[in-house]
Scaffold this motif. Structure first.
Motif, PDB file in Angstrom:
ATOM      1  N   THR A  41       0.857  -1.182   0.000  1.00 53.96           N
ATOM      2  CA  THR A  41       0.000   0.000   0.000  1.00 53.96           C
ATOM      3  C   THR A  41       0.893   1.232   0.000  1.00 53.96           C
ATOM      4  OG1 THR A  41      -0.114   0.219   2.409  1.00 53.96           O
ATOM      5  CG2 THR A  41      -1.738  -1.243   1.350  1.00 53.96           C
ATOM      6  N   ASP A  73      -5.287   2.578  -1.591  1.00 50.93           N
ATOM      7  CA  ASP A  73      -6.242   2.175  -0.556  1.00 50.93           C
ATOM      8  C   ASP A  73      -5.465   1.639   0.646  1.00 50.93           C
ATOM      9  OD1 ASP A  73      -8.199   1.070   1.055  1.00 50.93           O
ATOM     10  OD2 ASP A  73      -9.280   0.124  -0.599  1.00 50.93           O
ATOM     11  N   PRO A 127      -6.786  -2.472   1.249  1.00 55.20           N
ATOM     12  CA  PRO A 127      -7.357  -3.086   0.040  1.00 55.20           C
ATOM     13  C   PRO A 127      -7.924  -4.472   0.333  1.00 55.20           C
ATOM     14  CG  PRO A 127      -4.962  -3.149  -0.013  1.00 55.20           C
ATOM     15  CD  PRO A 127      -5.326  -2.305   1.158  1.00 55.20           C
ATOM     16  N   SER A 133      -6.817  -3.890  -6.379  1.00 57.23           N
ATOM     17  CA  SER A 133      -6.574  -2.508  -5.959  1.00 57.23           C
ATOM     18  C   SER A 133      -5.117  -2.097  -6.119  1.00 57.23           C
ATOM     19  CB  SER A 133      -6.991  -2.334  -4.488  1.00 57.23           C
ATOM     20  OG  SER A 133      -8.365  -2.599  -4.315  1.00 57.23           O
TER      21      SER A 133
END
Length: 313
Positions: free
Chosen positions: A131, A238, A241, A246
């Motif tokens: 992320t 995100d 996720p 994503s």
């Protein structure tokens, strides 16, 4: 007396031409002929080498001497007037513009592409999805081991690898991903893109930071040889996720759609006082043929739309 006066005028004219001929944009230079030197951020060496070769192939009387350097060195060349064409991943600061204007030059900036920073890992590293928050925590030094990542199945102390401490990739990370613009102690510079790839390919815990241009052109044998030795990290904006859908890698379509987060722009900066060869090359980069070459390289051209094709089962 007339002959003597004529000789003096001719000699003076030759001196003027000689003096002017030693400038980077000489009176003999036109947009398609003559010679000039340009300084280029080495992150863009693959695409700019192709552009220079194509330009010189079309215009046989043009000679462009391109020097590929870390971003900081390119900026220095522009400020001390040793080049009047620079290709870098940021616009000039107000202080840099002021210095150039002190030398009676007016800088002109043209955006020619949208680029990205790629994160790469060893093929044996199971952690290839991060992320954006995790990426920031790694570069801020809050995450130092792969096992500290939420979805991690690996372990080992992370080693962050850049091509050069003075590179545009290091500057991008400091400016965009760190809170105090300092890099953690588990960071080192490999000194070249080849050495960076070699290190990541040989060390399972390495996290490399590289300009996507080095791995984006699938028709380039060097890029393909690099890709065969490393993995490209997918990144999600995100923070939590739910699916792998994503996460996005720095593919051209994802850069164009702005879903891959580590994006940056590519600019050509010109301080030529008139329309010389440097200006002609800058126009070529922003024109139809130059933009098509950028499209082919895997970057996103600034003035040409990118088609995103959806596939159905």
């Amino acid at each position: 007396m007339k002959i003597k006066a004529h000789s003096i005028v001719l000699a003076a004219s030759m001196l003027v031409l000689y003096a002017c001929g030693n400038e980077s944009d000489t009176p003999l230079s036109t947009p398609t002929s003559g010679n000039t030197n340009i300084s280029v951020d080495e992150s863009y060496q693959p695409i700019i080498e192709s552009q220079v070769n194509t330009f010189e192939g079309i215009y046989e009387r043009a000679d462009i001497d391109a020097s590929y350097k870390p971003e900081g060195e390119v900026i220095k060349d522009l400020l001390n007037d040793s080049t009047r064409i620079a290709i870098i991943s940021r616009e000039l600061t107000a202080d840099e513009v002021a210095i150039i204007k002190q030398n009676q030059r007016i800088p002109r900036s043209t955006k020619i592409a949208i680029d990205a920073i790629a994160l790469i890992t060893n093929p044996n590293n199971p952690d290839s999805l991060l992320t954006l928050d995790e990426v920031k925590n790694i570069f801020n030094g809050r995450v130092k081991d792969w096992s500290e990542l939420e979805r991690s199945t690996g372990s080992g102390e992370i080693t962050i690898v850049f091509d050069n401490n003075n590179s545009s990739t290091a500057r991008y990370v400091r400016d965009s991903l760190t809170t105090d613009q300092k890099l953690p102690q588990n960071t080192f510079a490999a000194k070249s893109h080849q050495a960076l790839i070699d290190y990541v390919a040989e060390n399972e815990n390495a996290l490399g930071v590289i300009g996507v241009n080095w791995i984006s052109d699938l028709d380039d044998t060097t890029a393909m040889s690099f890709l065969n030795r490393i993995k490209v990290v997918g990144i999600s904006e995100d923070p939590a996720p739910l699916t792998t859908g994503s996460f996005y890698q720095p593919y051209q379509a994802y850069i164009a759609q702005q879903v891959y987060p580590l994006r940056r722009n590519l600019y050509v900066i010109s301080t030529e006082g008139r329309t010389g060869l440097g200006t002609g090359f800058a126009s070529f980069l922003g024109g139809d043929q130059g933009q098509r070459m950028i499209l082919k390289s895997g970057l996103v051209p600034a003035t040409m739309p990118v088609r995103v094709i959806g596939l159905r089962n």
